[in-house]
Design a protein around this motif. Structure first.
Motif, short mmCIF file in Angstrom:
data_model
loop_
_atom_site.label_atom_id
_atom_site.label_comp_id
_atom_site.label_asym_id
_atom_site.label_seq_id
_atom_site.Cartn_x
_atom_site.Cartn_y
_atom_site.Cartn_z
N PHE A 209 100.00 76.23 12.70
CA PHE A 209 99.39 77.06 13.76
C PHE A 209 100.33 77.19 14.95
O PHE A 209 100.35 78.20 15.64
CB PHE A 209 98.04 76.50 14.19
CG PHE A 209 98.02 75.03 14.45
CD1 PHE A 209 97.77 74.14 13.43
CD2 PHE A 209 98.25 74.54 15.72
CE1 PHE A 209 97.76 72.78 13.66
CE2 PHE A 209 98.23 73.19 15.96
CZ PHE A 209 97.99 72.30 14.93
N TRP A 210 101.16 76.16 15.15
CA TRP A 210 102.16 76.24 16.22
C TRP A 210 103.20 77.31 15.87
O TRP A 210 103.59 78.11 16.72
CB TRP A 210 102.81 74.88 16.40
CG TRP A 210 103.77 74.81 17.52
CD1 TRP A 210 103.48 74.68 18.84
CD2 TRP A 210 105.19 74.85 17.44
NE1 TRP A 210 104.62 74.65 19.58
CE2 TRP A 210 105.69 74.75 18.75
CE3 TRP A 210 106.09 74.98 16.38
CZ2 TRP A 210 107.06 74.77 19.02
CZ3 TRP A 210 107.44 75.00 16.66
CH2 TRP A 210 107.91 74.89 17.97
N LEU A 323 94.52 77.94 8.56
CA LEU A 323 95.08 77.94 9.91
C LEU A 323 95.70 79.28 10.26
O LEU A 323 95.50 79.81 11.36
CB LEU A 323 96.09 76.81 10.04
CG LEU A 323 95.45 75.42 9.95
CD1 LEU A 323 96.47 74.34 9.73
CD2 LEU A 323 94.66 75.14 11.21
N VAL A 338 86.17 78.36 8.88
CA VAL A 338 86.19 77.80 10.23
C VAL A 338 85.00 78.29 11.03
O VAL A 338 84.32 77.52 11.72
CB VAL A 338 87.51 78.16 10.95
CG1 VAL A 338 87.50 77.65 12.37
CG2 VAL A 338 88.69 77.59 10.20
N LEU A 342 82.09 76.03 12.68
CA LEU A 342 81.74 76.05 14.09
C LEU A 342 80.26 76.34 14.29
O LEU A 342 79.64 75.83 15.22
CB LEU A 342 82.59 77.10 14.83
CG LEU A 342 84.05 76.69 15.07
CD1 LEU A 342 84.86 77.88 15.56
CD2 LEU A 342 84.13 75.55 16.06
N TRP B 195 98.77 65.19 12.45
CA TRP B 195 98.73 66.61 12.13
C TRP B 195 97.30 67.05 11.85
O TRP B 195 96.83 68.07 12.34
CB TRP B 195 99.61 66.88 10.91
CG TRP B 195 99.62 68.31 10.53
CD1 TRP B 195 100.49 69.26 10.96
CD2 TRP B 195 98.68 68.98 9.69
NE1 TRP B 195 100.15 70.47 10.42
CE2 TRP B 195 99.05 70.33 9.65
CE3 TRP B 195 97.55 68.58 8.97
CZ2 TRP B 195 98.36 71.27 8.91
CZ3 TRP B 195 96.86 69.53 8.24
CH2 TRP B 195 97.26 70.86 8.21
N THR B 198 95.25 67.16 14.94
CA THR B 198 95.66 68.30 15.75
C THR B 198 95.09 69.60 15.19
O THR B 198 94.60 70.44 15.94
CB THR B 198 97.19 68.39 15.78
OG1 THR B 198 97.71 67.08 15.92
CG2 THR B 198 97.66 69.22 16.92
N ALA B 199 95.16 69.73 13.86
CA ALA B 199 94.66 70.96 13.24
C ALA B 199 93.16 71.11 13.49
O ALA B 199 92.69 72.18 13.86
CB ALA B 199 94.95 70.95 11.74
N PHE B 202 92.62 71.95 17.06
CA PHE B 202 93.06 73.32 17.31
C PHE B 202 91.97 74.31 16.90
O PHE B 202 91.75 75.32 17.57
CB PHE B 202 94.35 73.61 16.55
CG PHE B 202 94.72 75.06 16.55
CD1 PHE B 202 95.22 75.65 17.70
CD2 PHE B 202 94.56 75.83 15.42
CE1 PHE B 202 95.54 76.99 17.72
CE2 PHE B 202 94.87 77.17 15.43
CZ PHE B 202 95.37 77.75 16.58
N LEU B 203 91.27 74.00 15.79
CA LEU B 203 90.22 74.91 15.32
C LEU B 203 88.95 74.76 16.14
O LEU B 203 87.98 75.47 15.92
CB LEU B 203 89.91 74.62 13.85
CG LEU B 203 91.06 74.91 12.88
CD1 LEU B 203 90.71 74.43 11.49
CD2 LEU B 203 91.36 76.40 12.86
N LEU B 205 87.24 71.95 16.20
CA LEU B 205 86.34 71.10 15.43
C LEU B 205 86.69 69.63 15.56
O LEU B 205 86.08 68.79 14.91
CB LEU B 205 86.41 71.48 13.95
CG LEU B 205 85.84 72.84 13.59
CD1 LEU B 205 86.35 73.31 12.25
CD2 LEU B 205 84.33 72.78 13.57
N ILE B 218 96.83 73.01 22.57
CA ILE B 218 97.34 74.24 21.94
C ILE B 218 96.22 75.26 21.86
O ILE B 218 96.43 76.46 22.10
CB ILE B 218 97.90 73.91 20.54
CG1 ILE B 218 99.06 72.92 20.65
CG2 ILE B 218 98.37 75.18 19.85
CD1 ILE B 218 99.65 72.52 19.34
N GLY B 237 103.04 71.62 21.17
CA GLY B 237 103.46 71.62 19.78
C GLY B 237 104.76 70.86 19.58
O GLY B 237 104.95 70.18 18.57
N ILE B 240 104.38 67.34 18.90
CA ILE B 240 104.03 66.96 17.53
C ILE B 240 105.29 67.01 16.68
O ILE B 240 105.58 66.11 15.90
CB ILE B 240 103.00 67.93 16.92
CG1 ILE B 240 101.80 68.08 17.83
CG2 ILE B 240 102.57 67.45 15.56
CD1 ILE B 240 100.85 69.16 17.38
#
Lengths: 384, 268
Positions: A209-210, A323, A338, A342, B195, B198-199, B202-203, B205, B218, B237, B240
């Motif tokens: 995602f980065w 992602l 996703v 949520l 990771w 982080t993922a 990021f979502l 969740l 992020i 980022g 990481i």
């Protein structure tokens, strides 16, 4: 060892220290370690069958493979659904309360109970599970609580976009990694090799995602070359090919690049190994052009195990798709999971988790079928 | 190699020393200095509510690393025990346990993680459980294959024929040989776990939004990216990427040292 590259040559040692890939076991087939020799589960002593020509066993070998995998997949999928139901049961989350939202405070408990009964949530969990499973077998996946659509319809609308993006990414990843890996192996130790290897290692460490945000920042915001997300321009009501292609470039490239590190390193490693083999020296001694040696002899025999490895990478591909689709607002099934999470939309989330598992099982099967077709030794020796 | 060690050491020191010594409050919202590009006062800029990105990244690394460490240790313990049991018992238990491992690896990790976190409200515990459930299989496979290769070595056979009990063989012969491999696998699993955390964050969740985790940062910065504020999402980022890469390089050297045969083959 026969110097005969046209039958596939020798298997390169596939596990010779693949750098940076971590301790993942490559391509473990769910079948037993010693494959079924004849007709499914029972093992016959090796070498009891008369040797056959490679071609006439192919259909039977594939049928046996499919049957064996189906026998593993059915209980697996059943276990996954049971696990999901057990988790949902253990969860403190109440779907009726969520459905009511703010109204939950003022709603008559009788009404809430009626909704609960209507959804079948008041019955024992085993009964709920049996109902859900029965509906699933009839092709009814239930209704998505967040999108207010049948789950089947959500998947049918979104799956083609996911398949389009991921298959384009796979093609791009294969082509790019083969070229990069072979070039790095050919010029081993050069600056170019170090750039490619270093880049692959750094890429392996970068979250996908980065990478996606980086790509948006550079190509959409700074340079303004490509759209930052979505399927089409916000203004257009129909899907035009040119518009779609422009919107696909960034997500597909980011997905391909993020998945390619291991492949670049793997191709480099095995081509380096194969270039030392006798048949390559032989081909060079016969005066063949370097490109012929590299492509027809070295690369060809270096690539066999990678079919299985490719199958074993499907879970990573699913993860990458989730992602990337989210970063680029791509309207596929992966980003839907996703959104479902949520909104705690159990019917949709459960269906998509099952779909992801199915993709992994199916991908492994496809990889093994491809391997059976590509390598005659697999079907004659009956290694499942 | 040296650069990797130096980078890791610098980040480690920052994570340990910055929070007690910091002059600025990482949670301090200062709308007058919102979205500032990198400058002397804020070396890596500020985010959309005026918090210092560098300072918050260090805090984020601290949180993400802690969660990752706990999750990696949990999955190492579970996976190690399963692998040890499968490898040393053999036969039917081995086959059953390994089919279980196959089953767990067939469900895409992030999808399973999302499923777990969605049903149990976003919290560090849910994240740790979600990482543990999805990562123990790797440890189980490594330990099992090591045990299988150790079991056929002469010194283990000698111990068994000498009348050593199963638990003694495990304690005195298998575990000491497994330890370096386990440690290496554990070290490599920490970036994986980070990771994963982080993922999920990021979502939206993962960890609760007020916690300065790298994934949350992020995710927050994503919105201002289109306005041109690249630093608030891209800088976290890097926090990481750099430690993961450095750890990978170091682990590679360590692995080469553990298996000298591999090293000599590679340098042919």
């Amino acid at each position: 060892m026969r110097p005969a590259p046209d039958t596939g040559g020798t298997l390169p040692a596939p596990d010779r220290g693949r750098p940076g890939l971590g301790p993942t076991a490559p391509g473990t087939p769910p079948g037993p370690e010693t494959g079924p020799e004849s007709g499914g589960v029972k093992r016959a002593a090796p070498g009891t069958r008369p040797p056959r020509r490679p071609s006439d066993g192919l259909g039977r070998a594939i049928a046996r493979l499919v049957a064996w995998r189906a026998a593993f997949a059915a209980p697996l999928l059943l276990a996954v659904t049971a696990g999901m139901f057990a988790l949902a049961k253990a969860s403190p989350f109440d779907p009726v309360r969520q459905y009511l939202g703010d109204r939950a405070v003022v709603t008559d408990p009788v009404v809430a109970e009626r909704i609960r009964a209507n959804w079948g949530l008041d019955r024992p969990v085993l009964e709920q599970y049996a109902t859900w499973l029965g509906n699933l077998l009839r092709g009814d996946l239930g209704d998505s609580r967040s999108l207010h659509l049948p789950v089947g319809q959500v998947i049918a609308e979104r799956l083609p976009w996911t398949l389009l993006a991921t298959s384009a990414a796979i093609v791009l990843m294969l082509a790019g990694s083969l070229v990069a890996g072979t070039v790095a192996a050919r010029r081993r130790g050069s600056l170019l090799d170090r750039l490619i290897t270093g880049g692959a290692l750094a890429n392996e460490a970068a979250p996908v995602f980065w990478l996606g945000l980086l790509a948006i920042s550079v190509f959409s915001v700074r340079l303004g070359w490509l759209p930052a997300g979505g399927l089409t321009d916000a203004a257009s009501a129909t899907v035009e090919f040119g518009d779609l292609a422009a919107h696909m470039v960034l997500p597909v490239t980011v997905l391909a690049v993020s998945q390619s590190s291991w492949l670049v390193l793997y191709v480099r490693e095995s081509v380096v190994g194969v270039l030392r083999e006798d048949f390559v020296t032989g081909a060079r001694a016969r005066g063949l052009r370097e490109r012929t040696v590299l492509v027809r002899h070295a690369l060809r025999s270096a690539l066999l195990p990678f079919l299985t490895l490719l199958g074993a990478r499907i879970p990573e591909l699913v993860t990458g798709a989730i992602l990337v689709e989210t970063v680029f607002s791509w309207p596929g099934v992966a980003s839907a999971s996703v959104q479902a999470a949520l909104a705690v939309d159990f019917p949709l989330l459960a269906a998509l988790t099952l779909l992801g598992t199915l993709a992994v099982v199916g991908g492994n099967l496809l990889a093994d079928i491809a391997y059976t077709i590509a390598d005659p030794r697999v079907r004659t020796l009956g290694v499942g | 190699m040296r650069a990797a060690a130096a980078a890791l050491a610098a980040l480690g020191l920052a994570v340990l020393l910055v929070p007690p010594l910091a002059q600025l409050d990482q949670q301090l919202v200062d709308l007058r200095s919102a979205g500032l590009p990198p400058s002397l006062a804020h070396p890596l800029g500020t985010d959309q509510v005026g918090r210092d990105v560098l300072l918050r990244s260090v805090y984020g690394l601290r949180v993400s690393f802690l969660v990752g460490l706990v999750a990696a240790s949990a999955s190492m313990v579970v996976g190690g025990l399963v692998g040890l049991a499968a490898g040393s018992l053999g036969g039917m238990p081995d086959r059953l346990l390994m089919r279980l491992v196959d089953g767990f690896t067939s469900v895409p990790h992030l999808l399973l993680g999302i499923f777990i976190v969605a049903l149990f409200a976003p919290s560090p515990v849910a994240v740790v459980v979600s990482v543990g459930v999805t990562h123990w299989t790797t440890a189980a496979r490594i330990v099992r294959s090591e045990v299988l290769s150790l079991r056929s070595r002469p010194f283990v056979e000698a111990a068994i024929s000498g009348g050593a009990s199963r638990s003694r063989v495990v304690r005195r012969h298998l575990l000491p040989h497994l330890a370096p491999h386990l440690l290496l696998a554990a070290v490599l699993m920490v970036p994986h776990a980070v990771w994963h955390e982080t993922a999920l964050s990021f979502l939206g969740l993962g960890l609760p939004p007020h916690l300065a985790s790298l994934g949350n940062m992020i995710n927050d910065g994503q919105r201002s990216l289109l306005a041109g504020d690249w630093w608030s999402s891209l800088v976290p980022g890097l926090f990481i990427l750099v430690p993961t890469l450095a750890l990978g390089v170091l682990a590679q050297h360590w692995r080469d040292r553990l298996t000298p045969r591999l090293r000599s083959e590679l340098s042919l």
